[in-house]
Structures are given as structure tokens and as C-alpha cells.
Write an enzyme that holds these catalytic residues in place. Sequence first.
Site, PDB file in Angstrom:
ATOM      1  N   SER A 158      -1.853   1.708   9.328  1.00 12.24           N
ATOM      2  CA  SER A 158      -1.619   1.391   7.919  1.00 12.24           C
ATOM      3  C   SER A 158      -0.781   0.116   7.785  1.00 12.24           C
ATOM      4  O   SER A 158      -1.191  -0.936   8.276  1.00 12.24           O
ATOM      5  CB  SER A 158      -0.990   2.613   7.229  1.00 12.24           C
ATOM      6  OG  SER A 158      -1.094   2.513   5.836  1.00 12.24           O
ATOM      7  N   LEU A 159       0.409   0.181   7.180  1.00 17.06           N
ATOM      8  CA  LEU A 159       1.278  -1.006   7.097  1.00 17.06           C
ATOM      9  C   LEU A 159       1.560  -1.574   8.489  1.00 17.06           C
ATOM     10  O   LEU A 159       1.595  -2.794   8.682  1.00 17.06           O
ATOM     11  CB  LEU A 159       2.594  -0.634   6.403  1.00 17.06           C
ATOM     12  CG  LEU A 159       3.740  -1.660   6.450  1.00 17.06           C
ATOM     13  CD1 LEU A 159       3.372  -2.935   5.700  1.00 17.06           C
ATOM     14  CD2 LEU A 159       5.027  -1.066   5.890  1.00 17.06           C
ATOM     15  N   PHE A 214       2.578   9.891  -2.046  1.00 16.58           N
ATOM     16  CA  PHE A 214       1.919   8.943  -1.146  1.00 16.58           C
ATOM     17  C   PHE A 214       1.461   9.664   0.130  1.00 16.58           C
ATOM     18  O   PHE A 214       0.362   9.430   0.627  1.00 16.58           O
ATOM     19  CB  PHE A 214       2.887   7.803  -0.810  1.00 16.58           C
ATOM     20  CG  PHE A 214       2.215   6.575  -0.275  1.00 16.58           C
ATOM     21  CD1 PHE A 214       1.571   5.686  -1.126  1.00 16.58           C
ATOM     22  CD2 PHE A 214       2.228   6.286   1.079  1.00 16.58           C
ATOM     23  CE1 PHE A 214       0.948   4.542  -0.642  1.00 16.58           C
ATOM     24  CE2 PHE A 214       1.605   5.139   1.576  1.00 16.58           C
ATOM     25  CZ  PHE A 214       0.970   4.270   0.707  1.00 16.58           C
ATOM     26  N   LEU A 215       2.294  10.569   0.639  1.00 20.15           N
ATOM     27  CA  LEU A 215       1.943  11.327   1.848  1.00 20.15           C
ATOM     28  C   LEU A 215       0.759  12.253   1.580  1.00 20.15           C
ATOM     29  O   LEU A 215      -0.136  12.376   2.413  1.00 20.15           O
ATOM     30  CB  LEU A 215       3.138  12.151   2.337  1.00 20.15           C
ATOM     31  CG  LEU A 215       4.370  11.378   2.805  1.00 20.15           C
ATOM     32  CD1 LEU A 215       5.443  12.335   3.283  1.00 20.15           C
ATOM     33  CD2 LEU A 215       4.016  10.393   3.914  1.00 20.15           C
ATOM     34  N   ALA A 216       0.747  12.895   0.406  1.00 22.05           N
ATOM     35  CA  ALA A 216      -0.354  13.803   0.061  1.00 22.05           C
ATOM     36  C   ALA A 216      -1.680  13.047  -0.005  1.00 22.05           C
ATOM     37  O   ALA A 216      -2.721  13.544   0.429  1.00 22.05           O
ATOM     38  CB  ALA A 216      -0.067  14.498  -1.262  1.00 22.05           C
ATOM     39  N   ASP A 218     -10.791   8.495   4.092  1.00 21.25           N
ATOM     40  CA  ASP A 218      -9.546   7.802   3.727  1.00 21.25           C
ATOM     41  C   ASP A 218      -9.579   7.341   2.270  1.00 21.25           C
ATOM     42  O   ASP A 218     -10.454   6.582   1.869  1.00 21.25           O
ATOM     43  CB  ASP A 218      -9.357   6.594   4.657  1.00 21.25           C
ATOM     44  CG  ASP A 218      -7.945   6.030   4.623  1.00 21.25           C
ATOM     45  OD1 ASP A 218      -7.254   6.208   3.605  1.00 21.25           O
ATOM     46  OD2 ASP A 218      -7.547   5.394   5.614  1.00 21.25           O
ATOM     47  N   HIS A 225      -6.524   9.343   6.189  1.00 25.30           N
ATOM     48  CA  HIS A 225      -5.673   8.182   6.482  1.00 25.30           C
ATOM     49  C   HIS A 225      -4.823   8.345   7.748  1.00 25.30           C
ATOM     50  O   HIS A 225      -4.217   7.386   8.202  1.00 25.30           O
ATOM     51  CB  HIS A 225      -4.771   7.899   5.269  1.00 25.30           C
ATOM     52  CG  HIS A 225      -4.097   6.567   5.318  1.00 25.30           C
ATOM     53  ND1 HIS A 225      -4.792   5.366   5.326  1.00 25.30           N
ATOM     54  CD2 HIS A 225      -2.780   6.227   5.376  1.00 25.30           C
ATOM     55  CE1 HIS A 225      -3.926   4.359   5.376  1.00 25.30           C
ATOM     56  NE2 HIS A 225      -2.707   4.850   5.410  1.00 25.30           N
TER      57      HIS A 225
END
Length: 256
Positions: free
Chosen positions: A82-83, A143-145, A207, A235
Site C-alpha cells: 500500500s503506502l 480504513f482498516l475495515a 481490493d 487489500h
Amino acid sequence: MNDIWWQTYGEGNCHLVLLHGWGLNAEVWHCIREELGSHFTLHLIDLPGYGRSTGFGAMTLEEMTAQVAKNAPDQAIWLGWSLGGLVASQMALIHPERVQALVTVASSPCFSAREGWPGIKPEVLAGFQQQLSDDFERTVERFLALQTLGTETARQDARTLKSVVLAQSMPDVEVLNGGLEILKTVDLREPLKSVNMPFLRLYGYLDGLVPRKIAPLLDTLWPHSTSQIIVKAAHAPFISHPAAFCQALAALKSSL
């Protein structure tokens, strides 16, 4: 200047640097550490301002990469989720001689949707930035969900991610905002045309943050790279599908 938290694990004859995503820390790799440690010497890092790498403010992508590069081995495979994929990619651009291979996981060179380019709507990212200052922990939870939505083990995977966040002190709002700013503004599509080391891109079919539609677009834009879509993953494919994930890395190592 503060040092970032860095742990070496495993005894493989190939170095593998693992870079986590927004809001998290190196504990996210815990579920695959044993398996990967038999193939690689792992370098587990908390990015500046995250987890145990405290005392850092918001950073640009260039600043974050420079900070990580200071402690890095001379030669390694760089993997970013991701980031973290943007940090690994930036490392490949500025220090190509130190990157044996580049691996991005559920990552995009341009997270923000643009004309003709699928991604997260800029207003959604801006909304997250606003919500951070209103209700910090709830925003991180949301965000995690989003990261595990749709997988067969979604609830369990979301709990795993939440436990990773709670295992360390929460990053400062300023740091989290800085990370969202990177996701909102950075675009490495053109620069990454120039990298010539082996380049593997892993995606989750389900994702909701990095749409699988970017895989064929980047196959065309970066013909020197290869992509693999993990069918029932979202994700965080290394949490939902650890065996397929580790197999892909073992295959990459044997091809070098």
C-alpha cells in the site's frame, strides 16, 4: 534526528526489506514472518512516525524514503504494501543499484483517481483527512475495515489489522495526515517506466482501495514488470492468503 525502528529476522541468503502501509507498523508481517524468514533475511521496519519509530512529524515521500535508506542493506529486495509500495518504488528510483528487485503489494503508483485512471476519489481521501481531526481512532478503524472487505475471512482479517495498530502507540494525527497527503498527491506512473530491475506487482481481486483494473493498465505502461492477482484476496493478501503470497516471493527469489 531520531532513528527509525528496525529489526532483522531470519537467516536466508537474500535480504528482503518489508514496508508496511498507512496507519500500521511492522507487526503486520507477523503472520508470514516464520515462513519468509526461512527463505530471506527480513528487515522489518516501522516507517517514520509509525509504531516504534516515534519523534517524526509528517514527511514527504522523498523524506520518508531517505530516512529508510539510511539503515538499509547495500542490496535487497524491496517490498512495500500500500503506502509502503510508494516508498519501495521511490527507493528503486533514487537508489536502483541497491534494489535487487521491487515488489509492490496492493499498491498503486497513483492512489488518487484521475482522468482515465481508477483509484480512490480525491474527495474520499480529503474526507479521511478531515475525519482524522474529528475522530481519530474511528477513522483509522474505518480504513482498516475497508482493507479486508469482501474476503471470506474479512472479520478475522480486520481483527488482525486492528490488533497490529493497538500493539503500538497510535501515530500522531500529523503523521497520518502526511501519509494521506502522499496517497492523495503522488504519481509515479511515468518515473517508474525507467526502472529496470525485476518488478513484481501483487494485487487482491477484491481490493476496494487499489482497483484490480490498474493491473492491465500498468502491464502496458511498464512491460518490464509482471503482475499477479490473488483471486479471493482484498487489500491485505499476505493476511488472507499467506501461502500464495509467500510462494510468489519464493518464486521471485529463485528467478534472480
